[in-house]
Design a protein around this motif. Structure first.
Motif, PDB file in Angstrom:
ATOM      1  N   PHE A   1      -4.296   6.082  -3.591  1.00 55.48           N
ATOM      2  CA  PHE A   1      -2.876   6.283  -3.321  1.00 55.48           C
ATOM      3  C   PHE A   1      -2.645   7.671  -2.740  1.00 55.48           C
ATOM      4  N   ASN A   2      -1.859   7.712  -1.690  1.00 49.92           N
ATOM      5  CA  ASN A   2      -1.508   8.972  -1.052  1.00 49.92           C
ATOM      6  C   ASN A   2      -0.042   8.890  -0.671  1.00 49.92           C
ATOM      7  N   GLU A   3       0.779   9.620  -1.401  1.00 50.83           N
ATOM      8  CA  GLU A   3       2.224   9.523  -1.212  1.00 50.83           C
ATOM      9  C   GLU A   3       2.657   9.980   0.170  1.00 50.83           C
TER      10      GLU A   3
ATOM     11  N   PHE B   1       0.889  -1.159   0.000  1.00 51.93           N
ATOM     12  CA  PHE B   1       0.000   0.000   0.000  1.00 51.93           C
ATOM     13  C   PHE B   1       0.922   1.202   0.000  1.00 51.93           C
ATOM     14  N   GLY B   2       1.159   1.776  -1.174  1.00 56.54           N
ATOM     15  CA  GLY B   2       2.167   2.815  -1.272  1.00 56.54           C
ATOM     16  C   GLY B   2       3.534   2.237  -0.929  1.00 56.54           C
TER      17      GLY B   2
ATOM     18  N   HIS C   1      -6.004  -5.699  -5.857  1.00 56.70           N
ATOM     19  CA  HIS C   1      -5.351  -5.290  -7.099  1.00 56.70           C
ATOM     20  C   HIS C   1      -4.608  -3.975  -6.869  1.00 56.70           C
ATOM     21  N   ILE C   2      -3.342  -3.944  -7.271  1.00 58.78           N
ATOM     22  CA  ILE C   2      -2.498  -2.753  -7.153  1.00 58.78           C
ATOM     23  C   ILE C   2      -2.439  -2.102  -8.525  1.00 58.78           C
ATOM     24  N   MET C   3      -2.937  -0.883  -8.648  1.00 57.72           N
ATOM     25  CA  MET C   3      -3.017  -0.214  -9.939  1.00 57.72           C
ATOM     26  C   MET C   3      -1.716   0.534 -10.251  1.00 57.72           C
ATOM     27  N   PRO C   4      -1.462   0.815 -11.532  1.00 50.82           N
ATOM     28  CA  PRO C   4      -0.215   1.505 -11.900  1.00 50.82           C
ATOM     29  C   PRO C   4      -0.006   2.840 -11.197  1.00 50.82           C
ATOM     30  N   ASN C   5      -1.102   3.526 -10.847  1.00 50.01           N
ATOM     31  CA  ASN C   5      -0.961   4.819 -10.161  1.00 50.01           C
ATOM     32  C   ASN C   5      -0.852   4.681  -8.648  1.00 50.01           C
TER      33      ASN C   5
ATOM     34  N   TYR D   1       2.338  -8.536 -14.429  1.00 49.75           N
ATOM     35  CA  TYR D   1       1.219  -7.855 -13.781  1.00 49.75           C
ATOM     36  C   TYR D   1       1.200  -6.350 -14.050  1.00 49.75           C
ATOM     37  N   ASP D   2       2.330  -5.701 -13.957  1.00 51.36           N
ATOM     38  CA  ASP D   2       2.363  -4.236 -14.045  1.00 51.36           C
ATOM     39  C   ASP D   2       1.783  -3.723 -15.362  1.00 51.36           C
ATOM     40  N   LEU D   3       2.026  -4.437 -16.463  1.00 56.11           N
ATOM     41  CA  LEU D   3       1.595  -3.950 -17.772  1.00 56.11           C
ATOM     42  C   LEU D   3       0.368  -4.660 -18.315  1.00 56.11           C
ATOM     43  N   TYR D   4       0.064  -5.857 -17.827  1.00 53.94           N
ATOM     44  CA  TYR D   4      -0.988  -6.653 -18.469  1.00 53.94           C
ATOM     45  C   TYR D   4      -2.150  -7.013 -17.555  1.00 53.94           C
TER      46      TYR D   4
END
Length: 507
Positions: A213-215, A142-143, A185-189, A392-395
């Protein structure tokens, strides 16, 4: 029983029944054979069953085993290894009492004289605190933070370098979920989505929760429901270990393995194992439910054959179709196959291979088809596959070609790793005598141009002749050729693990 009397001589069930007696706190160096890719730098974290024993008592199901975290640190061509138990409340209570005092999925705890009937009634309203928090299935980011997961609403933050347990979070404090899947699921952003059950307007609903997401802040603070659907059977919602996500939809696969909500309440009062809340309905088909990512409402549901699944491989939209790929079983006996007694007696159980026989299946759905249209689930390849992973990251949620898995066929080569080309049906395998791999994780090569350009990382353990050892296997993802491995001699037995996550080193 001699090897000549065994039904499944290629499978040593002892790899699932081990208990770690001594943690590895300080990193130990691995013996390297081959050559680690120069660009491969980071941390492979793993989670899984660590100990079936508590004092003189033993757990009755693999899902009950105390969570053991593993860390493979990869840097400058070398690899180190550590392992530590997750310090959950359940682990701490059991260790203090030297017996099983918290009821698990398949094991009833010994009676607690301090636990009154009033405590059990109160537990109905706060199941996250009343149930086990032994998060022994998976590990996800998570981040910049890493958490361990099971299907109870409690997760734990761990230190990815020391494996210390840092923080315990009950997600009911952030969002009112009764449970959730072990595979968000972890999204690209950086956004995280997960599916669970929640009470919405006093009704039970399958819900999709978003953790934005919160940096610089807490991703749990702004968690909120972004999708929901009414279960097919409101008091018997479907059991779901994973879910899918595409460009436009959250994809919910409602299989006919249900969870009785009334039985859960009864179990909390009687301190009974959670497993007896499950009921398999072979006369009912499986539903695929689409929830709009824009509106959060159910759009349509479709039908397919009666099947049981744990892991979805991937879901995506293409040419007016929605494709669902998953590892399917004919029924839910795979859950029974994970009882410790079933594992111990498998070599004399002629049905055991069928209990664990999954096949990767594809369901192609015409998105303009009417509500509840039936679509076949077709076998992609005739190989047993479990714990599937993709690039996973791209597909993830997009059209893809390759997936990687470990074999589920105990009467075949049960320790092998498998690569499947979903376009051609070609299968490549890696296996070795008395070697047992776990879920492979794909790591792309720098500036990779092809989907399978990179390496696969998979922990390896040996059978009963070599229990105090573990290795990290590095395979070329294109050919499954072994590039390198790091072998470790450990002070205690190393059980086979389940799931993990690779955290690359930042440049």
């Amino acid at each position: 029983m001699s090897s000549f009397d065994q039904l499944y001589p290629n499978f040593d069930s002892e790899v699932w029944l081990r208990s770690c007696e001594q943690e590895v706190d300080d990193p130990i160096e691995g013996k390297i054979t081959g050559e680690m890719p120069y660009w491969l730098r980071g941390t492979l974290l793993r989670n899984g069953p660590g100990s079936l024993k508590v004092g003189p008592m033993r757990y009755e199901h693999l899902f009950d085993s105390a969570s053991l975290l593993h860390r493979f640190g990869i840097q400058d061509g070398g690899v180190t290894y550590q392992c530590r138990f997750l310090r959950s409340n359940t682990f701490n209570k059991n260790r203090a009492a030297n017996r099983i005092v918290v009821t698990e999925f398949g094991t009833k705890a010994v009676p607690d004289p301090c636990h009154t009937i009033f405590d059990r009634v109160a537990a109905i309203f706060n199941p996250g605190e009343a149930m086990t928090d032994n998060a022994m299935v998976s590990v996800y980011p998570f981040g910049d933070e890493i958490y361990t997961f099971t299907e109870a609403p409690v997760i734990h933050r761990i230190d990815p370098k020391t494996l210390d347990t840092l923080e315990r979070k009950n997600l009911r404090d952030s969002i009112a979920v009764v449970n959730h899947s072990a595979h968000p699921h972890i999204m690209p952003n950086g956004d995280v989505y997960n599916i669970g059950m929640s009470r919405v307007n006093c009704r039970i609903r399958h819900v999709v929760v978003k953790f934005p997401f919160n940096e610089n802040g807490d991703m749990f603070e702004k968690a909120h429901i972004v999708g929901q659907t009414k279960p097919r059977w409101e008091l018997h919602p479907a059991y779901m270990h994973t879910f899918g996500i595409t460009e436009n939809y959250f994809v919910i696969v409602e299989q006919p393995l249900s969870i009785s909500l009334l039985r859960i309440m009864k179990n909390l009062l009687t301190n009974a194992p959670f497993a007896n809340c499950f009921k398999w309905y072979p006369e009912y088909e499986t539903h695929i439910v689409l929830i709009s990512r824009k509106t959060g409402e159910e759009v349509k549901r479709y039908r397919t054959e009666t099947l049981f699944y744990l892991h979805i491989i991937n879901t995506f939209e293409q040419d007016g179709k929605l494709v669902v790929d998953l590892c399917a079983y004919k029924d839910a006996k795979a859950m029974d196959a994970m009882y410790t007694h079933a594992i111990e007696t498998m070599q004399s159980n002629t049905n055991y291979a069928e209990w664990t026989r999954s096949r990767p299946k594809r369901i192609e759905i015409l998105l303009n088809a009417p509500q509840l249209t039936y679509f076949d689930a077709t076998v992609l390849v005739d190989y047993g596959c479990e714990t599937p992973r993709i690039h996973y990251d791209l597909y993830n949620g997009r059209p893809y070609r390759y997936f990687y898995a470990i074999s589920s066929d105990v009467d075949g080569n049960p320790g092998s790793l498998i690569k499947v080309d979903t376009m051609t049906g070609e299968v490549k395998t890696w296996d070795a005598v008395d070697c047992y791999l776990s879920e492979p994780i794909f790591v792309p090569a720098p500036n990779a141009k092809e989907e399978d350009e990179g390496v696969l990382l998979s922990p390896l353990v040996w059978g009963s002749n070599q229990p105090r050892a573990v290795a990290l296997l590095v395979l070329d993802a294109r050919s499954l050729r072994e590039i390198a491995r790091a072998e470790f001699a450990t002070p205690s037995s190393v059980p086979r693990c389940l799931h993990g996550w690779f955290v690359p080193e930042r440049a």
